[in-house]
Write a protein that holds these residues in place. Structure first.
Motif, PDB file in Angstrom:
ATOM      1  N   ARG B   3       0.821  -1.189   0.000  1.00 31.39           N
ATOM      2  CA  ARG B   3       0.000   0.000   0.000  1.00 31.39           C
ATOM      3  C   ARG B   3       0.867   1.255   0.000  1.00 31.39           C
ATOM      4  O   ARG B   3       1.849   1.340   0.709  1.00 31.39           O
ATOM      5  N   LYS B   4       0.501   2.201  -0.832  1.00 26.05           N
ATOM      6  CA  LYS B   4       1.275   3.434  -0.879  1.00 26.05           C
ATOM      7  C   LYS B   4       0.437   4.589  -0.384  1.00 26.05           C
ATOM      8  O   LYS B   4      -0.724   4.723  -0.746  1.00 26.05           O
ATOM      9  N   ILE B   5       1.010   5.403   0.432  1.00 23.09           N
ATOM     10  CA  ILE B   5       0.295   6.569   0.941  1.00 23.09           C
ATOM     11  C   ILE B   5       1.021   7.844   0.533  1.00 23.09           C
ATOM     12  O   ILE B   5       0.484   8.691  -0.168  1.00 23.09           O
ATOM     13  N   LYS B  48      -3.557   8.999  18.099  1.00 18.66           N
ATOM     14  CA  LYS B  48      -4.249   7.726  17.859  1.00 18.66           C
ATOM     15  C   LYS B  48      -3.570   6.936  16.752  1.00 18.66           C
ATOM     16  O   LYS B  48      -3.539   5.704  16.774  1.00 18.66           O
ATOM     17  N   SER B  49      -3.040   7.662  15.773  1.00 19.14           N
ATOM     18  CA  SER B  49      -2.451   6.980  14.622  1.00 19.14           C
ATOM     19  C   SER B  49      -1.187   6.211  15.008  1.00 19.14           C
ATOM     20  O   SER B  49      -0.777   5.308  14.287  1.00 19.14           O
ATOM     21  N   GLY B  50      -0.570   6.581  16.132  1.00 23.71           N
ATOM     22  CA  GLY B  50       0.664   5.896  16.532  1.00 23.71           C
ATOM     23  C   GLY B  50       1.842   6.236  15.649  1.00 23.71           C
ATOM     24  O   GLY B  50       2.837   5.509  15.631  1.00 23.71           O
ATOM     25  N   TYR B 227      -5.384   4.890  10.184  1.00 25.26           N
ATOM     26  CA  TYR B 227      -3.945   4.879   9.899  1.00 25.26           C
ATOM     27  C   TYR B 227      -3.242   3.852  10.771  1.00 25.26           C
ATOM     28  O   TYR B 227      -2.323   3.171  10.330  1.00 25.26           O
ATOM     29  N   ALA B 228      -3.703   3.729  12.013  1.00 21.77           N
ATOM     30  CA  ALA B 228      -3.052   2.805  12.940  1.00 21.77           C
ATOM     31  C   ALA B 228      -3.211   1.362  12.496  1.00 21.77           C
ATOM     32  O   ALA B 228      -2.467   0.483  12.943  1.00 21.77           O
ATOM     33  N   LYS B 229      -4.203   1.099  11.622  1.00 26.16           N
ATOM     34  CA  LYS B 229      -4.401  -0.285  11.156  1.00 26.16           C
ATOM     35  C   LYS B 229      -3.324  -0.708  10.163  1.00 26.16           C
ATOM     36  O   LYS B 229      -3.097  -1.897   9.946  1.00 26.16           O
ATOM     37  N   ILE B 230      -2.734   0.292   9.511  1.00 23.90           N
ATOM     38  CA  ILE B 230      -1.647  -0.031   8.583  1.00 23.90           C
ATOM     39  C   ILE B 230      -0.414  -0.353   9.413  1.00 23.90           C
ATOM     40  O   ILE B 230      -0.185   0.246  10.458  1.00 23.90           O
ATOM     41  N   GLY B 231       0.382  -1.261   8.944  1.00 21.77           N
ATOM     42  CA  GLY B 231       1.604  -1.577   9.672  1.00 21.77           C
ATOM     43  C   GLY B 231       1.393  -2.712  10.640  1.00 21.77           C
ATOM     44  O   GLY B 231       0.435  -3.482  10.530  1.00 21.77           O
ATOM     45  N   SER B 235       4.489  -0.248  15.211  1.00 20.72           N
ATOM     46  CA  SER B 235       5.059   0.388  14.023  1.00 20.72           C
ATOM     47  C   SER B 235       3.924   0.590  13.037  1.00 20.72           C
ATOM     48  O   SER B 235       3.614  -0.292  12.249  1.00 20.72           O
ATOM     49  N   THR B 236       3.282   1.757  13.109  1.00 23.09           N
ATOM     50  CA  THR B 236       2.124   1.973  12.247  1.00 23.09           C
ATOM     51  C   THR B 236       2.517   2.762  11.016  1.00 23.09           C
ATOM     52  O   THR B 236       3.511   3.474  11.005  1.00 23.09           O
TER      53      THR B 236
END
Lengths: 330, 447
Positions: B3-5, B48-50, B227-231, B235-236
């Motif tokens: 996934r690219k952000i 929250k995003s970490g 966002y926190a779900k990625i990773g 390490s998000t």
């Protein structure tokens, strides 16, 4: 008020006191050595790293130990802090490392250095240094320069404590000297030669812990331990006029401020008192000055080697062993 | 896992300009933040995003923001650390030169969250062309009303300045950066006080890496929880990795944290394996200052688990068998590489870049470099290995800023994992000494 324990001795000090100041309040062996910290100069300290101590308990609220050794001159005490200085072998080893780093590029030209006998680096290497240097490369060299009319700079001897820069910043108007270049070729210098001429610039010589800045009116005149220190004063319009005269017979060889046991001036003096008043008639002499320092300059120094905790035979043994080892490998 | 952000629209023609950037969803986060959110809500989302600092230390960005002191009547500042000079790291340069507006949008949103009305981008002096790109992009943003007074009618004002440094590695350390920004000699300050209390001009300041700031708009857009779900784990998100060395496809890759290291190194989507079919010898996973790892330890942890590209997995085993994700400078070395020669090169860099303020780093880095040079010259003895180890242990942790640690860690890890190679240099100097190399390094030393 905060309670702090240094090497098992507990003392209560006002908030905002640094660990080093607290240790100096206790006095004696627990005081860490300091080469760059100067209590009378703001923002000094933190550079030389000789005063590092181990904090085994951060404070009453947060008892975690600090992960790294901290510079005691710049770390303020917290209530309930526990500090280890001489009781921690790790820390002494680390301090030994710092002293070694300070010495690897130092020319060790004590026999021809005017500071010898009252040099803090000399004391430090007596107490924490190795008998033999492990550094085998060429030491860095700089030209000797005159940064002012009466001040000679031997950059080779400098340990970059920044004290003279702080004097120029805080005592003199318009600082004209500072540190140029970076890394191990960083040097104290002026942009225009001979530029330091402020009335209080002579104090740079007094704050210099090594022989990097020397008084040109005193250079090579006498070894300091042959001179007799005398307290004296005069009416001076610019400064307190309270000085120490270093005399040989009736001759005044040099004039400095009065230094305490940590080598810090009691009060800064002006250049007139320092350079121009070299006759006994200029001064009201109060009497001999007692100097309390672990240095050659103190009387009877060599009788109290035990006090300094130096085991001469052990040092000798180590030096011989190192020599043997080297011969064997060759 | 692909996934690219950050680099999603990197290939869109003209993405460097404002028009193309806006057409591809740019400045939506700014509108969302300014129009529908409060500053504290943005900080909360980032928490929250970490999101962890991408500059090297990996400190949680939201936490750093919440530390900032907020005294009445004192301005606050946000400084973007674009002084990317770690050997092996070139991700920020890539991001800024291709997507300048991503950084600018991040700066505006982050400044809004922190309540800063003046912000700075401190850019490395050597990257002057990127400086011009940023200046152009900032001019565009001012014209479009995205910077300046009363942005998008929200009442929030921000002035953004780009400040090029003189090209010193030490100015990437946050307090040295602040000193340099104020026009002084770039020497690190003694902490405490931390920049969050006393930073630029003595006011509370937050210093963040380019990639950290560029990630903020995406967090605002998708929400911190998303966002926190990625990773993986703590390490998000995604991380830019600048891969270089003996690999088939060097370049900047955006990976989702938690990607298996083996896949990253050998997959054709990423590095594409070792060049010329050679074997892997060692990897420096996060820029020259993190400990070097032998190939097998890099691919598998000491427990035999596969290594992942994440903060935790790379640090698994401490410094004995692990390393750090650092700034993402991924340097791969094949079987022909000399570790000692490489280490000398790293140490030479730290010697050159030491600021000279505190004694262990000023004297120790030079000493280590000279000792390593002795190995290359073939004059070293076995004791010199122990001496080198002793010197690095006396630098590490005794200095004002982390440059001392950065100089000590590569030396420590090279001796720890490749001691036999040092011994080989001592025992058979002539078999290893390569004449061309010998003359080359001597020329370098003379220069």
């Amino acid at each position: 008020m905060a309670k702090v324990t240094i090497d098992g001795i507990t003392i209560e000090v006002p908030d905002g006191t640094t660990i080093l100041q607290a240790a100096r309040m206790i006095g004696g062996d627990v005081v860490p050595p300091a080469m760059c910290y100067y209590s009378k100069l703001e923002t000094s300290g933190g550079y030389c790293r000789t005063c590092i101590v181990k904090v085994t308990k951060g404070s009453e609220k947060d008892p975690r130990p600090m992960p790294k050794p901290v510079a005691s001159c710049r770390t303020t005490v917290m209530d309930g802090m526990v500090v280890e200085n001489t009781v921690s072998p790790d820390l002494l080893e680390a301090r030994k490392g710092v002293v070694e780093f300070l010495l690897i590029n130092h020319p060790l030209d004590c026999p021809i250095c005017d500071q010898a006998g009252e040099c803090h680096l000399q004391d430090l290497s007596y107490e924490h240094g190795l008998a033999k240097s492990r550094y085998e490369f060429k030491r860095r060299e700089f030209e000797q320069i005159d940064i002012g009319e009466k001040i000679k700079l031997h950059m080779n001897r400098c340990i970059l404590c920044y004290r003279c820069v702080k004097v120029a910043d805080q005592l003199c108007d318009g600082r004209v000297h500072g540190v140029i270049n970076r890394g191990d070729v960083a040097e104290i210098s002026t942009y225009i030669s001979n530029a330091v001429e402020n009335d209080f610039s002579g104090n740079m010589i007094d704050v210099c812990p090594v022989g990097a800045l020397t008084d040109r009116t005193f250079r090579f005149k006498s070894r300091v331990w042959f001179t007799k220190p005398m307290d004296a004063h005069r009416d001076c319009k610019k400064c307190s006029g309270k000085v120490a005269l270093w005399m040989s017979g009736n001759e005044v060889l040099r004039v400095t401020g009065r230094k305490d046991r940590y080598g810090e001036l009691e009060s800064f003096i002006c250049n007139d008192c320092r350079y121009e008043k070299k006759n006994t008639t200029d001064w009201n002499i109060e009497g001999p000055r007692n100097i309390e320092r672990h240095s050659v300059i103190s009387q009877n120094h060599y009788m109290s080697l035990r006090q300094l905790k130096i085991d001469v035979s052990k040092q000798k043994e180590l030096a011989e062993k190192a020599h043997r080892d080297k011969q064997n490998t060759q | 896992m692909s996934r690219k952000i950050l680099l999603k629209h990197i290939d869109v023609p003209g993405i460097r300009g404002l028009k193309a950037y806006r057409e591809n969803g740019g400045y939506q986060a700014l509108e969302k933040a300014l129009k529908s959110m409060k500053p504290d809500e943005v900080t909360e989302e980032v928490k929250k995003s970490g999101l962890r600092g991408r500059g090297g230390a990996g400190f949680p960005a939201g936490m750093k923001w919440s530390f900032i002191a907020k005294p009445e009547g004192v301005p606050r500042y946000l400084v973007c650390n674009a002084d990317e000079s770690e050997p092996g790291t070139f991700k920020d340069r890539y991001l800024m030169s291709h997507l300048p507006h991503a950084l600018i949008e991040g700066m505006i949103v982050s400044s809004f969250a922190l309540g800063a009305n003046t912000s700075y981008i401190y850019i490395r002096g050597e990257m002057l062309y990127v400086y011009h790109i940023l200046e152009e992009a900032i001019a565009e943003a001012y014209e479009a009303g995205l910077l300046g007074k009363n942005i998008l009618g929200s009442g929030f004002s921000l002035d953004l300045y780009v400040h090029p440094g003189g090209g010193a590695y030490i100015c990437g350390e946050e307090t040295a950066l602040i000193e340099s920004l104020e026009g002084k000699r770039g020497n690190p300050r003694i902490k405490p006080p931390f920049p969050a209390v006393k930073g630029v001009w003595g006011c509370p300041t937050v210093v963040n890496n380019v990639e950290t700031i560029a990630s903020v708009p995406h967090i605002v857009n998708m929400g911190g929880d998303e966002y926190a779900k990625i990773g993986i784990g703590k390490s998000t998100g995604t991380k830019l990795i600048s891969a270089c060395g003996h690999i088939n496809k060097p370049g900047v890759y955006e990976i989702e944290l938690g990607l298996p290291a083996e896949e990253f190194l050998y997959s054709d989507n990423y590095c594409g394996g070792i060049r010329n079919g050679k074997k892997l010898k060692a990897v420096v996973a996060g820029g020259s200052s993190v400990p070097i790892l032998p190939g097998e330890l890099f691919l598998k942890t000491a427990n035999g688990e596969p290594r992942l590209m994440s903060y935790e997995s790379l640090a698994d085993g401490g410094f004995a068998s692990g390393t750090m994700l650092g700034s993402g400078g991924f340097i791969v070395m094949d079987e022909d590489t000399s570790i000692v020669k490489n280490l000398w090169n790293f140490t030479r860099f730290y010697h050159h870049e030491s600021c000279g303020q505190c004694s262990p780093c000023r004297e120790g880095t030079g000493w280590m470099e000279k000792l390593l040079h002795k190995f290359l010259d073939g004059h070293a003895t076995i004791e010199d290995i122990d001496l080198l180890w002793d010197i690095q242990s006396k630098i590490e942790g005794k200095t004002i800023c982390p440059l001392g640690d950065a100089a000590a860690w590569p030396v420590a890890s090279a001796i720890r994992h490749f001691r036999s190679e040092f011994e080989e240099y001592v025992k058979n100097p002539h078999s290893i000494k390569d004449v061309k190399h010998y003359f080359r390094i001597n020329n370098l030393v003379e220069q």
